[in-house]
Design a protein around this motif. Structure first.
Motif, PDB file in Angstrom:
ATOM      1  N   GLU A 352      12.547 -38.047  26.037  1.00  0.00           N
ATOM      2  CA  GLU A 352      12.644 -39.457  25.709  1.00  0.00           C
ATOM      3  C   GLU A 352      13.950 -40.081  26.203  1.00  0.00           C
ATOM      4  OE1 GLU A 352      10.245 -41.595  23.668  1.00  0.00           O
ATOM      5  OE2 GLU A 352       9.272 -40.074  24.918  1.00  0.00           O
ATOM      6  N   ARG A 353      14.919 -39.270  26.592  1.00  0.00           N
ATOM      7  CA  ARG A 353      16.188 -39.786  27.072  1.00  0.00           C
ATOM      8  C   ARG A 353      16.244 -39.876  28.596  1.00  0.00           C
ATOM      9  NH1 ARG A 353      20.475 -39.374  23.406  1.00  0.00           N
ATOM     10  NH2 ARG A 353      21.908 -38.925  25.139  1.00  0.00           N
ATOM     11  N   ILE A 354      15.214 -39.349  29.285  1.00  0.00           N
ATOM     12  CA  ILE A 354      15.228 -39.408  30.744  1.00  0.00           C
ATOM     13  C   ILE A 354      15.051 -40.840  31.229  1.00  0.00           C
ATOM     14  CG2 ILE A 354      13.975 -38.698  32.821  1.00  0.00           C
ATOM     15  CD1 ILE A 354      13.408 -36.054  31.487  1.00  0.00           C
ATOM     16  N   GLN A 355      14.105 -41.547  30.678  1.00  0.00           N
ATOM     17  CA  GLN A 355      13.859 -42.937  31.063  1.00  0.00           C
ATOM     18  C   GLN A 355      14.501 -43.884  30.052  1.00  0.00           C
ATOM     19  OE1 GLN A 355       9.660 -43.507  31.484  1.00  0.00           O
ATOM     20  NE2 GLN A 355       9.414 -41.920  33.053  1.00  0.00           N
ATOM     21  N   THR A 356      14.587 -45.160  30.492  1.00  0.00           N
ATOM     22  CA  THR A 356      15.125 -46.197  29.607  1.00  0.00           C
ATOM     23  C   THR A 356      14.124 -46.444  28.484  1.00  0.00           C
ATOM     24  OG1 THR A 356      16.267 -47.220  31.477  1.00  0.00           O
ATOM     25  CG2 THR A 356      15.984 -48.537  29.472  1.00  0.00           C
ATOM     26  N   ASN A 357      14.575 -46.260  27.266  1.00  0.00           N
ATOM     27  CA  ASN A 357      13.669 -46.350  26.115  1.00  0.00           C
ATOM     28  C   ASN A 357      14.422 -46.973  24.948  1.00  0.00           C
ATOM     29  OD1 ASN A 357      11.590 -46.075  24.294  1.00  0.00           O
ATOM     30  ND2 ASN A 357      11.773 -43.840  24.099  1.00  0.00           N
ATOM     31  N   PRO A 358      14.375 -48.338  24.841  1.00  0.00           N
ATOM     32  CA  PRO A 358      15.126 -48.984  23.758  1.00  0.00           C
ATOM     33  C   PRO A 358      14.559 -48.673  22.371  1.00  0.00           C
ATOM     34  CG  PRO A 358      13.792 -50.583  24.933  1.00  0.00           C
ATOM     35  CD  PRO A 358      13.681 -49.320  25.702  1.00  0.00           C
ATOM     36  N   LYS A 359      13.261 -48.317  22.306  1.00  0.00           N
ATOM     37  CA  LYS A 359      12.640 -48.023  21.007  1.00  0.00           C
ATOM     38  C   LYS A 359      12.480 -46.506  20.813  1.00  0.00           C
ATOM     39  CE  LYS A 359      10.057 -52.366  20.821  1.00  0.00           C
ATOM     40  NZ  LYS A 359       8.721 -52.978  20.678  1.00  0.00           N
ATOM     41  N   ASN A 360      13.465 -45.774  21.170  1.00  0.00           N
ATOM     42  CA  ASN A 360      13.420 -44.316  21.057  1.00  0.00           C
ATOM     43  C   ASN A 360      13.508 -43.895  19.589  1.00  0.00           C
ATOM     44  OD1 ASN A 360      13.493 -41.596  21.500  1.00  0.00           O
ATOM     45  ND2 ASN A 360      15.570 -41.553  22.334  1.00  0.00           N
ATOM     46  N   ASP A 361      12.487 -43.161  19.119  1.00  0.00           N
ATOM     47  CA  ASP A 361      12.481 -42.672  17.731  1.00  0.00           C
ATOM     48  C   ASP A 361      13.174 -41.331  17.588  1.00  0.00           C
ATOM     49  OD1 ASP A 361      11.016 -44.889  16.890  1.00  0.00           O
ATOM     50  OD2 ASP A 361       9.084 -43.912  17.321  1.00  0.00           O
ATOM     51  N   PHE A 362      13.385 -40.638  18.708  1.00  0.00           N
ATOM     52  CA  PHE A 362      13.940 -39.289  18.652  1.00  0.00           C
ATOM     53  C   PHE A 362      15.441 -39.358  18.958  1.00  0.00           C
ATOM     54  CE2 PHE A 362       9.510 -39.111  19.874  1.00  0.00           C
ATOM     55  CZ  PHE A 362       8.979 -38.166  18.994  1.00  0.00           C
ATOM     56  N   ILE A 363      16.188 -39.747  17.925  1.00  0.00           N
ATOM     57  CA  ILE A 363      17.629 -39.887  18.126  1.00  0.00           C
ATOM     58  C   ILE A 363      18.369 -38.576  17.905  1.00  0.00           C
ATOM     59  CG2 ILE A 363      17.583 -42.330  17.547  1.00  0.00           C
ATOM     60  CD1 ILE A 363      18.474 -41.625  14.739  1.00  0.00           C
ATOM     61  N   SER A 364      17.647 -37.563  17.383  1.00  0.00           N
ATOM     62  CA  SER A 364      18.265 -36.251  17.188  1.00  0.00           C
ATOM     63  C   SER A 364      17.162 -35.189  17.177  1.00  0.00           C
ATOM     64  CB  SER A 364      19.063 -36.195  15.877  1.00  0.00           C
ATOM     65  OG  SER A 364      18.198 -36.340  14.770  1.00  0.00           O
ATOM     66  N   ILE A 365      17.565 -33.951  17.400  1.00  0.00           N
ATOM     67  CA  ILE A 365      16.591 -32.851  17.395  1.00  0.00           C
ATOM     68  C   ILE A 365      16.048 -32.584  15.991  1.00  0.00           C
ATOM     69  CG2 ILE A 365      16.337 -30.363  17.792  1.00  0.00           C
ATOM     70  CD1 ILE A 365      18.096 -30.603  20.208  1.00  0.00           C
TER      71      ILE A 365
END
Length: 558
Positions: A352-365
């Protein structure tokens, strides 16, 4: 017959196994030393000199495989024979059961799994058969008093109390007690759940003094908390009074106190019953504390009383035993789930961090661990979802891996449950009283030349002795030179017809001389005394003996 055929016949041995004759070479039986067949001699009681064979009253079907093992060196398992019977036969012949060929090993060892299953079901006490008085005395530890007949009143009533409260299917009274116990368990669980409903709780109102704006004092009401209705408290008191009474009675009447206390179900019952009294103490002394509600968390142990239903349901016992038997498979399932959760949580975090994703839900493992667990168990709450194409691909792999990981151990668990359930049903359909087989007394060994009961058994009626091989083998040999040293054989018989005033008998005397028959009175008699006639046979020919035998009692003659 040439010499080679004679040598071949001498090297053969005949084995009569349960009425079926097997013939092989003596050298074949010597291939496996230190076994029963390798030590055959004519001095054994199993040897029959008449038929020149060895007789063993054993299973003929199993012996066919045993003899084939001597011939080929490969031991196979017959599929039409039960496993314990095959082991008993191998033990009798002195063979090792571990020598079974790999192609038959799985089929052969199935009976061991069955025996382990039956042993487990025996420990679960699923049998409803009523034990005998001797078994009860042995179970409760007063077997010696029972044998002496000095059983006290407590020893008599103790097994009855135990059966009444711990064995629901032992009698009609025990069934009633079991129904009452289940009723209180259900009422206690329902009460525990309903008292948390808002409509079933009463607000706790506290009045306190406040100062108004003009400096005067006024009374105010404050709703600090809500408490369960008092009716639930009375229900809990009645239910726990029954639970306390039941567990004390079962503890007093139990045959083994240590085993009773260490039982998992009884430990849960102890803790659940004690939690009620602990809750009463906490409500009395610590209810005014600020965080007193946290003590109510310990009352959740009461919900574990549902496990007490296993005493009343054989299905629940089988289900719990299924999970115990499947512990390895369940451990393997948890291991692969944890492994997959960690891998896919890490993958989706970086995907989820490879592409630009302003609504990323996975901020940590750690947040990804929750998503991976929900996805692999096919629950899918939808609170977290990947937004990028790479993350979606990782999510698809996570779902497929979860389906395969969970589906693989499930058939093993289902198979274990089906196995225990089928054996339980089979044991329930077995007849309660089965016929007991008494041990058979082994026949006494006889030796060649012994003229007695064994010859009588070999001489059927209406068959002359001269045609019977047993008589020809064991008959006494008369030598003409030693005629004077032989003792005549006298056989006394009754004639078929006799006068009413006097009974007559006749005697047959066999002397080793030429064949002559003479009739003579044995002694002076009166009309009231029995008269005797003696038939003397002087012969060295067996035909004369047969003629003398006619008209006499066969048993007396022999």
């Amino acid at each position: 017959m040439n010499a080679s055929n004679i040598v071949d016949c001498e090297n053969r041995v005949v084995l009569n196994i349960g009425g079926i004759r097997h013939e092989t070479y003596k050298a074949t039986l010597k291939k496996i030393p230190a076994t029963r067949l390798s030590r055959l001699t004519e001095q054994l009681a199993n040897y029959d000199p008449v038929l020149n064979e060895y007789f063993f009253d054993r299973h003929p079907g199993v012996f066919a495989q045993v003899l084939n093992y001597y011939r080929t060196g490969k031991l196979h398992y017959p599929i039409d024979v039960c496993g314990p019977l095959f082991e008993e036969e191998l033990e009798f012949w002195g063979l090792d059961s571990n020598q079974v060929e790999p192609c038959c090993w799985m089929t052969y060892t199935q009976h061991r799994d069955t025996q382990e299953t039956l042993a487990v079901l025996e420990r679960l006490d699923l049998d409803t058969e009523k034990p005998t008085d001797e078994e009860l005395a042995r179970k409760f530890g007063f077997e010696e008093d029972y044998m002496r007949g000095t059983v006290s009143w407590w020893q008599q009533i103790k097994p009855q109390i135990w059966s009444l409260f711990d064995e629901p299917y032992s009698s009609n009274s025990a069934k009633i007690v079991g129904i009452v116990s289940v009723f209180f368990i259900v009422i206690s669980i329902i009460s525990f759940c309903l008292k948390t409903h808002p409509d079933m709780r009463v607000p706790s109102i506290r009045n306190y003094t406040v100062k108004t704006a003009n400096g005067s004092e006024a009374w105010a009401l404050d709703k600090t908390q809500t408490n369960p209705h008092i009716f639930f408290f009375y229900i809990e008191c009645v239910c726990n009074a029954w639970f306390t009474f039941e567990i004390l009675i079962r503890l007093i009447s139990s045959p083994n106190k240590c085993q009773f206390i260490l039982s998992s179900v009884n430990i849960i019952d102890f803790i659940a019953t004690m939690s009620f009294f602990v809750d009463l103490i906490l409500q009395t002394f610590v209810s005014h504390f600020e965080n007193a509600d946290i003590f109510e968390f310990f009352s959740i142990i009461r919900i574990m009383r549902l496990f007490k239903l296993t005493r009343h349901s054989s299905g629940l016992k089988i289900l719990i035993q299924t999970f115990r038997a499947s512990a390895k498979e369940l451990t393997l399932l948890v291991f692969f789930l944890v492994l997959g959760i960690v891998i896919f949580a890490s993958l989706v975090y970086y995907a989820e961090r490879i592409q630009t994703n302003p609504k990323n839900d996975f901020i940590s493992i750690p947040l990804g661990l929750w998503w991976a667990l929900v996805t692999m168990t096919t629950v899918g709450y939808g609170d977290m979802a990947p937004k990028t194409y790479v993350g979606m691909f990782v999510g698809a792999l996570c779902a497929l891996a979860g389906v395969l990981t969970i589906a693989l151990p499930v058939p093993v668990i289902v198979s274990n449950f089906a196995m225990y359930y089928s054996h339980t049903q089979a044991r329930a359909k077995l007849p309660k009283k089965r016929r007991r087989v008494l041990p058979v007394e082994q026949p006494r060994p006889h030796h060649p030349g012994q003229f007695g009961a064994s010859i009588v058994a070999l001489c059927p009626k209406n068959v002359g002795l001269h045609s019977n091989p047993a008589f020809m083998l064991c008959k006494p040999e008369f030598q003409p030179n030693n005629v004077s040293s032989l003792t005549p054989l006298v056989i006394t018989t009754k004639p078929e017809t006799a006068p009413l005033t006097a009974s007559t008998t006749s005697s047959v005397v066999i002397q080793p001389t030429k064949a002559t028959i003479s009739t003579q009175p044995s002694s002076a008699t009166t009309t009231n005394s029995p008269s005797k006639l003696t038939n003397t046979i002087q012969s060295t020919d067996k035909a004369a003996i047969v003629e003398a035998k006619k008209g006499t009692d066969e048993k007396c003659f022999l």
